[in-house]
Design a protein around this motif. Structure first.
Motif, PDB file in Angstrom:
ATOM      1  N   LEU A 128      39.925  67.392 -73.348  1.00  0.00           N
ATOM      2  CA  LEU A 128      40.621  66.139 -72.761  1.00  0.00           C
ATOM      3  C   LEU A 128      42.074  66.638 -73.068  1.00  0.00           C
ATOM      4  CD1 LEU A 128      38.873  63.133 -74.091  1.00  0.00           C
ATOM      5  CD2 LEU A 128      39.721  63.484 -71.708  1.00  0.00           C
ATOM      6  N   ILE A 129      42.555  67.155 -74.260  1.00  0.00           N
ATOM      7  CA  ILE A 129      43.910  67.313 -74.454  1.00  0.00           C
ATOM      8  C   ILE A 129      44.397  68.450 -73.525  1.00  0.00           C
ATOM      9  CG2 ILE A 129      45.635  68.222 -76.091  1.00  0.00           C
ATOM     10  CD1 ILE A 129      43.765  66.956 -78.240  1.00  0.00           C
ATOM     11  N   GLY A 130      43.740  69.352 -73.314  1.00  0.00           N
ATOM     12  CA  GLY A 130      44.212  70.523 -72.441  1.00  0.00           C
ATOM     13  C   GLY A 130      44.328  70.193 -71.064  1.00  0.00           C
ATOM     14  N   HIS A 131      43.167  69.207 -70.417  1.00  0.00           N
ATOM     15  CA  HIS A 131      43.227  68.913 -69.207  1.00  0.00           C
ATOM     16  C   HIS A 131      44.518  67.876 -68.912  1.00  0.00           C
ATOM     17  CE1 HIS A 131      41.068  66.600 -65.675  1.00  0.00           C
ATOM     18  NE2 HIS A 131      41.871  67.498 -65.214  1.00  0.00           N
ATOM     19  N   PHE A 132      44.663  67.135 -69.803  1.00  0.00           N
ATOM     20  CA  PHE A 132      46.161  66.102 -69.646  1.00  0.00           C
ATOM     21  C   PHE A 132      47.286  67.058 -69.631  1.00  0.00           C
ATOM     22  CE2 PHE A 132      49.528  64.093 -72.022  1.00  0.00           C
ATOM     23  CZ  PHE A 132      49.554  62.843 -71.009  1.00  0.00           C
ATOM     24  N   LEU A 133      47.507  67.867 -70.595  1.00  0.00           N
ATOM     25  CA  LEU A 133      48.516  68.901 -70.380  1.00  0.00           C
ATOM     26  C   LEU A 133      48.802  69.687 -69.186  1.00  0.00           C
ATOM     27  CD1 LEU A 133      48.725  70.125 -74.445  1.00  0.00           C
ATOM     28  CD2 LEU A 133      50.161  68.434 -73.319  1.00  0.00           C
ATOM     29  N   TRP A 134      47.455  70.303 -68.615  1.00  0.00           N
ATOM     30  CA  TRP A 134      47.525  70.989 -67.500  1.00  0.00           C
ATOM     31  C   TRP A 134      48.194  69.879 -66.310  1.00  0.00           C
ATOM     32  CZ3 TRP A 134      47.436  75.614 -65.706  1.00  0.00           C
ATOM     33  CH2 TRP A 134      47.192  75.848 -64.324  1.00  0.00           C
ATOM     34  N   ASN A 135      47.455  68.709 -66.265  1.00  0.00           N
ATOM     35  CA  ASN A 135      48.147  67.853 -65.286  1.00  0.00           C
ATOM     36  C   ASN A 135      49.612  67.168 -65.357  1.00  0.00           C
ATOM     37  OD1 ASN A 135      45.466  67.897 -64.248  1.00  0.00           O
ATOM     38  ND2 ASN A 135      44.832  65.955 -64.682  1.00  0.00           N
ATOM     39  N   LEU A 136      49.707  67.303 -66.551  1.00  0.00           N
ATOM     40  CA  LEU A 136      51.297  66.943 -67.012  1.00  0.00           C
ATOM     41  C   LEU A 136      52.390  67.908 -66.770  1.00  0.00           C
ATOM     42  CD1 LEU A 136      52.976  64.472 -68.132  1.00  0.00           C
ATOM     43  CD2 LEU A 136      52.622  65.621 -70.191  1.00  0.00           C
ATOM     44  N   LEU A 137      52.141  69.166 -66.807  1.00  0.00           N
ATOM     45  CA  LEU A 137      53.051  70.411 -66.782  1.00  0.00           C
ATOM     46  C   LEU A 137      52.820  71.086 -65.652  1.00  0.00           C
ATOM     47  CD1 LEU A 137      52.802  71.524 -70.520  1.00  0.00           C
ATOM     48  CD2 LEU A 137      54.482  69.862 -69.457  1.00  0.00           C
ATOM     49  N   THR A 138      51.777  71.122 -64.837  1.00  0.00           N
ATOM     50  CA  THR A 138      51.613  71.778 -63.669  1.00  0.00           C
ATOM     51  C   THR A 138      51.814  70.784 -62.296  1.00  0.00           C
ATOM     52  OG1 THR A 138      50.104  73.220 -64.851  1.00  0.00           O
ATOM     53  CG2 THR A 138      49.924  73.501 -62.467  1.00  0.00           C
ATOM     54  N   PRO A 139      52.443  71.493 -61.416  1.00  0.00           N
ATOM     55  CA  PRO A 139      52.679  70.789 -59.995  1.00  0.00           C
ATOM     56  C   PRO A 139      51.481  70.901 -59.234  1.00  0.00           C
ATOM     57  CG  PRO A 139      54.304  72.602 -59.989  1.00  0.00           C
ATOM     58  CD  PRO A 139      53.495  72.441 -61.505  1.00  0.00           C
ATOM     59  N   ALA A 140      50.988  70.051 -58.780  1.00  0.00           N
ATOM     60  CA  ALA A 140      49.771  69.897 -57.682  1.00  0.00           C
ATOM     61  C   ALA A 140      50.595  70.394 -56.219  1.00  0.00           C
ATOM     62  CB  ALA A 140      49.385  68.764 -57.598  1.00  0.00           C
ATOM     63  N   HIS A 141      49.640  71.220 -55.732  1.00  0.00           N
ATOM     64  CA  HIS A 141      50.240  71.735 -54.238  1.00  0.00           C
ATOM     65  C   HIS A 141      49.527  71.251 -53.132  1.00  0.00           C
ATOM     66  CE1 HIS A 141      53.090  74.122 -56.401  1.00  0.00           C
ATOM     67  NE2 HIS A 141      52.202  74.790 -56.913  1.00  0.00           N
ATOM     68  N   GLU A 142      48.381  70.613 -53.374  1.00  0.00           N
ATOM     69  CA  GLU A 142      47.672  69.896 -52.403  1.00  0.00           C
ATOM     70  C   GLU A 142      46.730  68.718 -52.653  1.00  0.00           C
ATOM     71  OE1 GLU A 142      43.445  72.588 -52.635  1.00  0.00           O
ATOM     72  OE2 GLU A 142      45.141  73.408 -51.249  1.00  0.00           O
ATOM     73  N   LEU A 180      45.536  60.670 -68.615  1.00  0.00           N
ATOM     74  CA  LEU A 180      44.970  61.042 -67.505  1.00  0.00           C
ATOM     75  C   LEU A 180      44.914  60.102 -66.482  1.00  0.00           C
ATOM     76  CD1 LEU A 180      42.158  63.444 -68.969  1.00  0.00           C
ATOM     77  CD2 LEU A 180      44.072  64.039 -67.522  1.00  0.00           C
ATOM     78  N   PHE A 181      44.401  58.892 -66.809  1.00  0.00           N
ATOM     79  CA  PHE A 181      44.327  57.771 -66.010  1.00  0.00           C
ATOM     80  C   PHE A 181      45.820  57.195 -65.608  1.00  0.00           C
ATOM     81  CE2 PHE A 181      40.034  58.008 -67.823  1.00  0.00           C
ATOM     82  CZ  PHE A 181      39.369  58.059 -66.305  1.00  0.00           C
ATOM     83  N   ALA A 182      46.695  57.233 -66.662  1.00  0.00           N
ATOM     84  CA  ALA A 182      48.019  56.970 -66.620  1.00  0.00           C
ATOM     85  C   ALA A 182      48.771  57.635 -65.514  1.00  0.00           C
ATOM     86  CB  ALA A 182      48.878  56.690 -67.822  1.00  0.00           C
ATOM     87  N   LEU A 183      48.442  59.067 -65.404  1.00  0.00           N
ATOM     88  CA  LEU A 183      49.087  59.828 -64.600  1.00  0.00           C
ATOM     89  C   LEU A 183      48.720  59.708 -63.082  1.00  0.00           C
ATOM     90  CD1 LEU A 183      48.793  63.388 -66.203  1.00  0.00           C
ATOM     91  CD2 LEU A 183      50.858  62.039 -65.814  1.00  0.00           C
ATOM     92  N   ARG A 184      47.632  59.120 -62.781  1.00  0.00           N
ATOM     93  CA  ARG A 184      47.112  58.519 -61.554  1.00  0.00           C
ATOM     94  C   ARG A 184      47.987  57.322 -60.849  1.00  0.00           C
ATOM     95  NH1 ARG A 184      43.034  61.555 -59.433  1.00  0.00           N
ATOM     96  NH2 ARG A 184      41.990  62.822 -60.728  1.00  0.00           N
TER      97      ARG A 184
END
Length: 106
Positions: free
Chosen positions: A26-40, A83-87
């Motif tokens: 959970l922590i790793g997935h959150f950090l990935w979504n927070l720090l990595t830009p999405a491209h599609e 993770l839900f707040a990022l959405r």
């Protein structure tokens, strides 16, 4: 005579590795979504699947709460809610789950 299977304690059949891997996931997935830009943008089914899996990981976190360190539980809980707040940050955030969306140059 008593059955030896009924005399086992509650925690003997549990694997302690799961109670460490789940919060780290959970922590790793959150950090990935927070720090990595999405491209599609993701497909609708992929978006629903990732949101469902995030929810199930969060529910599993509560199920394993007693078998993990308290600090790890609270950090993972904040990450799961994050993770839900990022959405909720933007339309792109709703579809990708990432904080930043950018189209890379060609």
């Amino acid at each position: 005579m008593t059955d030896p299977r009924t005399q086992a304690s509650d925690g003997t059949g549990r694997n302690p590795i799961i109670s460490l891997v789940l919060p780290c996931l959970l922590i790793g997935h959150f950090l990935w979504n927070l720090l990595t830009p999405a491209h599609e943008y993701a497909m609708r089914s992929e978006q629903r699947l990732t949101m469902t899996l995030d929810f199930l990981l969060l529910a599993g976190l509560f199920g394993l709460r007693r078998s993990m360190p308290a600090a790890l539980f609270w950090i993972a809980l904040i990450a799961g809610i994050g993770l839900f707040a990022l959405r909720m940050t933007s339309d792109a955030g709703w579809w990708t789950g990432h904080l930043v969306y950018s189209i890379p140059p060609r």
